[in-house]
Scaffold this motif. Structure first.
Motif, PDB file in Angstrom:
ATOM      1  N   ILE A  99     -10.621   1.132 -36.025  1.00 36.07           N
ATOM      2  CA  ILE A  99      -9.682   1.659 -36.374  1.00 36.07           C
ATOM      3  C   ILE A  99      -8.458   0.152 -36.050  1.00 36.07           C
ATOM      4  O   ILE A  99      -7.211   0.217 -36.113  1.00 36.07           O
ATOM      5  N   GLN A 101      -9.519  -2.513 -37.141  1.00 34.20           N
ATOM      6  CA  GLN A 101      -9.493  -3.028 -38.294  1.00 34.20           C
ATOM      7  C   GLN A 101      -8.500  -2.596 -38.997  1.00 34.20           C
ATOM      8  O   GLN A 101      -7.827  -3.507 -39.931  1.00 34.20           O
ATOM      9  N   SER A 102      -8.721  -1.458 -38.638  1.00 34.95           N
ATOM     10  CA  SER A 102      -7.027  -0.587 -39.615  1.00 34.95           C
ATOM     11  C   SER A 102      -5.690  -1.464 -39.470  1.00 34.95           C
ATOM     12  O   SER A 102      -4.547  -1.555 -39.860  1.00 34.95           O
ATOM     13  N   LEU A 104      -5.625  -4.134 -38.377  1.00 32.28           N
ATOM     14  CA  LEU A 104      -5.097  -5.588 -38.850  1.00 32.28           C
ATOM     15  C   LEU A 104      -4.471  -5.820 -40.101  1.00 32.28           C
ATOM     16  O   LEU A 104      -3.983  -6.344 -41.075  1.00 32.28           O
ATOM     17  N   ALA A 105      -5.504  -5.166 -40.875  1.00 30.91           N
ATOM     18  CA  ALA A 105      -4.748  -4.180 -42.139  1.00 30.91           C
ATOM     19  C   ALA A 105      -3.324  -4.086 -42.252  1.00 30.91           C
ATOM     20  O   ALA A 105      -2.783  -4.622 -43.434  1.00 30.91           O
ATOM     21  N   TYR A 106      -3.094  -3.267 -41.591  1.00 33.36           N
ATOM     22  CA  TYR A 106      -2.267  -3.124 -41.618  1.00 33.36           C
ATOM     23  C   TYR A 106      -0.854  -3.922 -41.322  1.00 33.36           C
ATOM     24  O   TYR A 106       0.210  -4.628 -42.716  1.00 33.36           O
ATOM     25  N   LEU A 108      -1.391  -7.256 -41.546  1.00 34.92           N
ATOM     26  CA  LEU A 108      -1.813  -8.751 -42.255  1.00 34.92           C
ATOM     27  C   LEU A 108      -1.146  -8.064 -43.818  1.00 34.92           C
ATOM     28  O   LEU A 108      -0.595  -9.287 -44.547  1.00 34.92           O
ATOM     29  N   HIS A 109      -0.995  -6.705 -43.712  1.00 37.35           N
ATOM     30  CA  HIS A 109      -0.283  -6.866 -44.883  1.00 37.35           C
ATOM     31  C   HIS A 109       1.519  -7.401 -45.146  1.00 37.35           C
ATOM     32  O   HIS A 109       1.539  -7.926 -46.464  1.00 37.35           O
ATOM     33  N   ARG A 112       1.999 -10.938 -44.019  1.00 35.56           N
ATOM     34  CA  ARG A 112       1.136 -12.452 -45.628  1.00 35.56           C
ATOM     35  C   ARG A 112       2.716 -12.079 -46.442  1.00 35.56           C
ATOM     36  O   ARG A 112       1.280 -11.891 -47.360  1.00 35.56           O
ATOM     37  N   LEU A 114       2.153  -9.196 -48.106  1.00 33.78           N
ATOM     38  CA  LEU A 114       1.381  -8.142 -49.448  1.00 33.78           C
ATOM     39  C   LEU A 114       2.648  -7.454 -49.906  1.00 33.78           C
ATOM     40  O   LEU A 114       2.681  -6.812 -51.582  1.00 33.78           O
ATOM     41  N   ASP A 254      -0.635   6.321 -38.502  1.00 32.14           N
ATOM     42  CA  ASP A 254      -1.954   6.691 -39.132  1.00 32.14           C
ATOM     43  C   ASP A 254      -1.968   8.211 -38.936  1.00 32.14           C
ATOM     44  O   ASP A 254      -2.465   9.095 -39.622  1.00 32.14           O
ATOM     45  N   MET A 273       6.606   1.636 -45.391  1.00 28.14           N
ATOM     46  CA  MET A 273       6.122   2.328 -44.848  1.00 28.14           C
ATOM     47  C   MET A 273       4.696   2.281 -45.731  1.00 28.14           C
ATOM     48  O   MET A 273       4.722   2.177 -46.986  1.00 28.14           O
ATOM     49  N   ILE A 274       3.665   2.556 -44.647  1.00 27.41           N
ATOM     50  CA  ILE A 274       1.920   2.088 -45.067  1.00 27.41           C
ATOM     51  C   ILE A 274       1.993   3.645 -44.457  1.00 27.41           C
ATOM     52  O   ILE A 274       1.628   4.449 -42.983  1.00 27.41           O
ATOM     53  N   VAL A 275       1.615   4.913 -45.051  1.00 30.10           N
ATOM     54  CA  VAL A 275       0.987   6.436 -44.879  1.00 30.10           C
ATOM     55  C   VAL A 275      -0.671   5.799 -44.814  1.00 30.10           C
ATOM     56  O   VAL A 275      -1.129   6.282 -46.188  1.00 30.10           O
ATOM     57  N   THR A 276      -1.387   6.267 -43.877  1.00 33.84           N
ATOM     58  CA  THR A 276      -2.730   6.876 -44.538  1.00 33.84           C
ATOM     59  C   THR A 276      -3.024   8.490 -43.446  1.00 33.84           C
ATOM     60  O   THR A 276      -1.788   8.712 -42.290  1.00 33.84           O
TER      61      THR A 276
ATOM     62  N   SER B 102      -4.828 -14.522 -45.209  1.00 30.46           N
ATOM     63  CA  SER B 102      -4.417 -14.058 -46.751  1.00 30.46           C
ATOM     64  C   SER B 102      -5.756 -13.547 -46.860  1.00 30.46           C
ATOM     65  O   SER B 102      -5.613 -12.358 -47.528  1.00 30.46           O
ATOM     66  N   ALA B 105      -6.710 -10.537 -45.812  1.00 30.24           N
ATOM     67  CA  ALA B 105      -5.566  -8.917 -45.522  1.00 30.24           C
ATOM     68  C   ALA B 105      -5.793  -8.980 -47.259  1.00 30.24           C
ATOM     69  O   ALA B 105      -5.789  -7.630 -46.900  1.00 30.24           O
ATOM     70  N   LEU B 108      -9.518  -6.928 -46.652  1.00 37.53           N
ATOM     71  CA  LEU B 108      -8.911  -5.463 -45.533  1.00 37.53           C
ATOM     72  C   LEU B 108      -7.915  -4.365 -46.235  1.00 37.53           C
ATOM     73  O   LEU B 108      -8.676  -3.543 -45.264  1.00 37.53           O
ATOM     74  N   HIS B 109      -7.850  -5.234 -47.078  1.00 35.18           N
ATOM     75  CA  HIS B 109      -6.740  -3.796 -47.846  1.00 35.18           C
ATOM     76  C   HIS B 109      -7.511  -3.182 -48.602  1.00 35.18           C
ATOM     77  O   HIS B 109      -7.254  -2.106 -48.563  1.00 35.18           O
ATOM     78  N   ARG B 112     -10.190  -1.160 -45.887  1.00 34.06           N
ATOM     79  CA  ARG B 112      -9.708  -0.351 -45.357  1.00 34.06           C
ATOM     80  C   ARG B 112      -8.754   0.864 -46.095  1.00 34.06           C
ATOM     81  O   ARG B 112      -8.573   1.261 -45.409  1.00 34.06           O
ATOM     82  N   LEU B 114      -6.639   0.747 -47.936  1.00 30.00           N
ATOM     83  CA  LEU B 114      -4.956   0.873 -48.371  1.00 30.00           C
ATOM     84  C   LEU B 114      -4.774   1.091 -49.352  1.00 30.00           C
ATOM     85  O   LEU B 114      -3.329   1.375 -49.839  1.00 30.00           O
ATOM     86  N   ALA B 117      -4.903   4.951 -50.259  1.00 29.18           N
ATOM     87  CA  ALA B 117      -4.144   5.284 -48.706  1.00 29.18           C
ATOM     88  C   ALA B 117      -2.605   5.259 -50.391  1.00 29.18           C
ATOM     89  O   ALA B 117      -1.593   6.167 -49.827  1.00 29.18           O
ATOM     90  N   GLN B 121      -0.588   7.801 -51.370  1.00 27.53           N
ATOM     91  CA  GLN B 121       1.117   8.152 -50.606  1.00 27.53           C
ATOM     92  C   GLN B 121       1.790   8.294 -51.672  1.00 27.53           C
ATOM     93  O   GLN B 121       3.649   9.477 -51.164  1.00 27.53           O
ATOM     94  N   LEU B 161     -14.920 -10.609 -37.313  1.00 25.22           N
ATOM     95  CA  LEU B 161     -15.200  -9.274 -37.547  1.00 25.22           C
ATOM     96  C   LEU B 161     -16.754  -8.362 -38.287  1.00 25.22           C
ATOM     97  O   LEU B 161     -16.186  -7.233 -38.327  1.00 25.22           O
ATOM     98  N   THR B 276      -0.230 -12.701 -56.428  1.00 26.33           N
ATOM     99  CA  THR B 276       0.420 -13.426 -55.326  1.00 26.33           C
ATOM    100  C   THR B 276       0.829 -14.641 -55.916  1.00 26.33           C
ATOM    101  O   THR B 276      -0.325 -15.617 -57.190  1.00 26.33           O
TER     102      THR B 276
END
Lengths: 318, 318
Positions: A99, A101-102, A104-106, A108-109, A112, A114, A254, A273-276, B102, B105, B108-109, B112, B114, B117, B121, B161, B276
């Motif tokens: 959780i 790590q997810s 942090l993924a959100y 950083l997305h 940074r 993305l 999530d 929006m990110i939906v997982t 980055s 990021a 993890l993208h 995890r 994303l 997902a 989505q 991590l 990027t």
């Protein structure tokens, strides 16, 4: 008397011996009524509504302990367990790595950029705009609601990347990996001036619809709202409105009030929006990790009926 | 004799005094030929092809030091600087925080899930598939080519991590935040069995098109290739082919052989790809950070003509 364990959550064949070595008899749901009477099960490993109800409702049930394979236990009949003197342990901690790590993924997305890069990528646009230089973690302030295992792992990762972390918990007691903590009923400007809010609180009467329109209205422009706790802690309509009117800029969710998330939910198609699908806590090698968490508690329980960790306070609900 | 510095890279008005306090005269490119002759500039802060050439070509040029505001210096005429005895410092380290965040990021993208997902989505699909349970960082093996400031920050984050880190550098010397290191000319199966490859090597004759079809062919199925170093280190056609034939599953690219990336590059629209616009090293408050890096070197230089750090070896090119 040896214990009879019902493995509602499956145990790998090559690990069952860890239990039988301790004189614990292991049964699968299919063997109920065949090899063993529901009333004779003493330990329930995992929870499924139909099977679990059958055990609880059995006349002269000998059930003494339920181990939930989740951290949240809001879906169990806690009042009934209290009345019947059935002990409950949970899997708090087992989901902390995945959780956090997810989360942090959100973060950083969006931090940074993305999300912006992706929009340009779709249009084949090489866009280097000085106004949209990506930020780094230390440019933002983070408030984590919930400072248990998972919250602390989130705090640890953010601190490692240079973030200032504020934790919110019931009493405002200090918690590892948080630079500051605040009591839930004494929230102040440190929360309202945050850039990123992360919810990982258990679902209780106090936290149901905690994130409502009043909450979101406090923010001039919250950069990111993350929910990896429980869906009903958020008033979905209030969050949608906050995203539309700019009180909240981005969200990563999530968990939802209704799962699976209905096809017509605005969350699916909102911008930013990110939906997982409630899968940040899902881990590979789950059965093995779950059993590793369970075994020390089982050994302790067989000795003296107590637990090494993770016993749920049935009144508090976590 | 006091020094005359040309601020090709701008210095904030409220920070110029830090230089003038040291008796350094600061000029802007607009003041060239007006307030000062190009030949009289002794320190060049930053680089722009037209202006910089003018200074280098000036008769009786007194130029002694160039400070590059980037880590890579492949775009400077190193042979000319060597011949003329002009010293060169770079901004190695200043980009380490933003680039390493980055890289995390990107990783993890994909780790995890994303990317998966997001596909669901878009289609409003609640897809919880046991076959696609997201991994965590410790499930994969990471090889970082380049173990300097930036490489070490990437190593640090991955280790935090739970990742196992292998670094590749010129001689295989140990480097902080790497569990193992390998020499560039002695690459072995530890590289070919990696899941994630990250390039942050400087561009030199040795690293031009280092990542070619032979390189990618070694992998049965590389999970992720990341390039945050220099574009020409990668043979773009070979990478496109590797992504198409499955030797590489995902890629995240911030730098390219041709920049801006041409509209018809396949990278824009390939699946499993993050593009990027060479902005992972861009940082907010850049001018301030750059000057903070420069000042200790300037003070040392004024004392004895040497530098505290970041002097480029003009033969090696980094």
């Amino acid at each position: 008397m040896s214990e009879n364990l019902l493995a509602i959550s499956p145990i790998n064949d090559d690990q069952v011996h860890l239990l039988t070595d301790l004189d614990v008899n292991v049964f699968t749901p299919k063997e109920l009524d065949q090899k063993i009477s529901p009333a004779d099960i003493t330990i329930m490993y995992g929870w499924k509504q139909d099977i679990s109800s059958k055990l609880l409702d059995a006349t002269n049930s000998k059930l003494k302990w339920i181990h939930a394979i989740s951290a949240g236990v809001d879906y169990l009949p806690l009042a009934t367990l209290t009345k019947r003197g059935i002990k409950l342990t949970n899997a708090s901690g087992i989901h902390a790595t995945s959780i956090s790590q997810s989360v942090l993924a959100y973060i950083l997305h969006f931090v940074r950029g993305l999300d912006i890069a992706r929009e340009h990528q779709i249009k084949h646009q090489w866009e280097k705009n000085a106004d949209t230089n990506p930020a780094t973690i230390s440019d933002y302030k983070y408030v984590v609601f919930g400072t248990g295992h998972i919250g602390q792992q989130i705090g640890r990762l953010l601190q490692t990347l240079g973030g200032h972390t504020i934790g919110v918990n019931t009493t405002g007691h200090p918690a590892e990996y948080f630079d500051e903590t605040i009591a839930l009923n004494k929230i102040d400007d440190r929360v309202w001036h945050a850039d990123v809010i992360i919810n990982i609180m258990p679902l209780t009467d106090d936290t149901h619809h905690f994130y409502d329109s009043d909450f979101f209205a406090h923010f001039e422009n919250l950069f990111l709202f993350v929910n990896v706790g429980r869906g009903p802690s958020v008033d979905s309509k209030a969050l949608v409105a906050a995203l539309e009117d700019g009180h909240v800029s981005h969200a990563a969710l999530d968990v939802f009030e209704t799962e699976p998330l209905p096809d017509d939910s605005p969350f699916w198609s909102m911008k930013n929006m990110i939906v997982t699908p409630h899968n940040t806590g899902v881990i590979r090698h789950f059965k093995k990790a779950q059993l590793e968490l369970f075994m020390p508690n089982l050994k302790q329980y067989l000795q003296d009926g107590s637990f090494k960790y993770n016993q749920v306070d049935l009144i508090k609900g976590y």
